[in-house]
Scaffold this active site. Structure first.
Site, short mmCIF file in Angstrom:
data_model
loop_
_atom_site.label_atom_id
_atom_site.label_comp_id
_atom_site.label_asym_id
_atom_site.label_seq_id
_atom_site.Cartn_x
_atom_site.Cartn_y
_atom_site.Cartn_z
N GLY A 293 47.25 48.83 42.29
CA GLY A 293 46.28 49.79 42.83
C GLY A 293 45.28 49.12 43.76
N ASP A 294 44.78 47.96 43.35
CA ASP A 294 43.82 47.23 44.17
C ASP A 294 44.45 46.76 45.48
OD1 ASP A 294 41.27 46.77 42.46
OD2 ASP A 294 42.90 46.34 41.10
N THR A 295 45.64 46.19 45.40
CA THR A 295 46.25 45.64 46.60
C THR A 295 46.71 46.73 47.55
OG1 THR A 295 48.33 45.37 45.37
CG2 THR A 295 46.91 43.46 45.55
#
Length: 401
Positions: free
Chosen positions: A172-174
């Protein structure tokens, strides 16, 4: 350090990026831009620094070495008025600002986009957050796992008879960081035409939503709900992990012509004409039966034997790679997908190379991650703001840097 040893031929050479924030989403966005040649200056809190410095596995965590490569590091206490002024002075000379604080934090520090654009009209501000800068959830704390759940990812990952699983990386972050970088490049093109910067609003849950294929349209059109299905995609066969004598092996042969090649490699060419398996739809209806049949065949062979047969037959197939497999693989070596980066303190650091690959203006790992917090204070504050050694010493003594 390898800075200045490798010539910066990257397409973003000449651009200055200020990276504020910590952990993954903002810093990964900075990594992507730095890999492509941008001069990335990371701001860290004095004394504490980014927690990523201690993240990773094993006795010597190495994640920092990847996510902070191609960056210079300055220290600045953004929770003080003087620190905020110092940061604003750097931002005034930058092309791109990246931040992944909770929405409203920049505004609280006197760095609202409208204010930053007054002194730097061409500034592109990439804001990565859990829920975006607007909407009823904007002020909530949002980590990657929450964005993955809200965007639909978590509900469909794992076996159907067990609770939802997570991917083993912070996807999700990347994803949000990658879309932030994409937005920055689109905004740069607009700036070339108009001279004006803008805000790039990248929300974790929306970044995940973007890769969820037709999940929402399928439901909106017919009420179909995609569920957890383990190692398979329902109706897509054969496409699974199959047992070999010495491990597991992946085979993807759901297209009619590829399935026929698989059957020939199995010495069962007539299987491709069997009414149960002759078409994509038929194979989908008999998916479990077909997987069992293929699994019985693969279990009689080693991975090397399967690979020799299926590569020769033109069937997409492959082993499940772990780090040692990647380091030993001739294709990884030929393309330099993994490189050993010279490091002053560690000797070398082995990590994934820059991608995508550009033929005329390739990115590169030009310098290893900063070793200490604020190690580039003198260089950056001196060259960009004209601060001398005495001024920097005073700021350090007062806890500003």
């Amino acid at each position: 350090m390898i800075d200045h040893v490798i010539e910066n031929k990257g397409p973003l050479a000449g651009l200055t990026v200020i990276e504020m924030g910590q952990l993954i989403a903002g810093p990964f966005c900075g990594q992507l831009l730095g890999d492509m040649g941008a001069n990335v200056i990371k701001i860290e809190a004095p004394g504490a620094g980014d927690p990523m410095r201690g993240w990773g596995g094993g006795d010597q965590p190495m994640w920092w070495q990847v996510i902070a490569r191609n960056k210079r590091c300055v220290s600045c206490n953004l929770r003080t008025a003087e620190g905020q002024v110092l940061a604003q002075q750097l931002i005034a000379k930058a092309d791109i600002l990246i931040e992944n604080f909770r929405p409203g934090t920049l505004e609280k520090w006197g760095m609202a986009p409208a204010s930053l654009h007054e002194s730097n009209p061409g500034l592109i501000i990439v804001r990565v957050s859990g829920y975006g800068q607007t909407g009823p959830y904007a002020a909530r704390a949002g980590f990657g796992l929450i964005g993955e759940a809200m965007g639909g990812w978590r509900a469909i990952v794992g076996d159907p008879d067990r609770p939802p699983a997570r991917m083993g990386v912070s996807i999700g972050d990347t994803l949000a960081a990658t879309y932030g970088a994409l937005g920055a490049l689109a905004a740069l093109n607009h700036r070339h035409a108009t001279g004006k910067g803008q805000v790039v609003d990248s929300a974790l849950y929306e970044a995940v939503l973007q890769v969820m294929e037709s999940m929402v349209p399928d439901y909106a059109a017919s009420g179909f709900v995609r569920e957890r299905s383990g190692a398979i995609l329902p109706g897509i066969a054969p496409s699974n992990v199959y047992p070999a004598k010495d491990g597991d092996y992946l085979i993807g042969a759901n297209q009619d012509t590829v399935f026929a090649r698989l059957c020939a490699a199995m010495d069962q060419p007539t299987l491709a004409q069997d009414p149960r398996y002759a078409t994509h739809e038929a194979r989908g209806r008999h998916q479990h039966q077909l997987d069992e049949y293929i699994g019985e065949w693969t279990a009689r062979h080693t991975i090397a034997e399967l690979e020799a047969r299926l590569v020769a037959a033109g069937v997409p197939a492959g082993r499940l790679y772990r780090p040692q497999d990647m380091l030993d693989d001739p294709h990884f070596r030929a393309r330099e997908a993994i490189v050993a980066v010279p490091h002053l303190g560690l000797g070398t650091v082995t990590m994934q190379n820059v991608m995508p690959r550009l033929s005329a203006t390739p990115g590169a790992i030009r310098r290893h991650a900063p070793e200490t917090i604020g190690q580039d204070n003198e260089e950056v504050y001196g060259s960009m703001l004209g601060l001398d050694a005495d001024e920097l010493a005073e700021l350090q003594q007062r806890g500003i840097i």
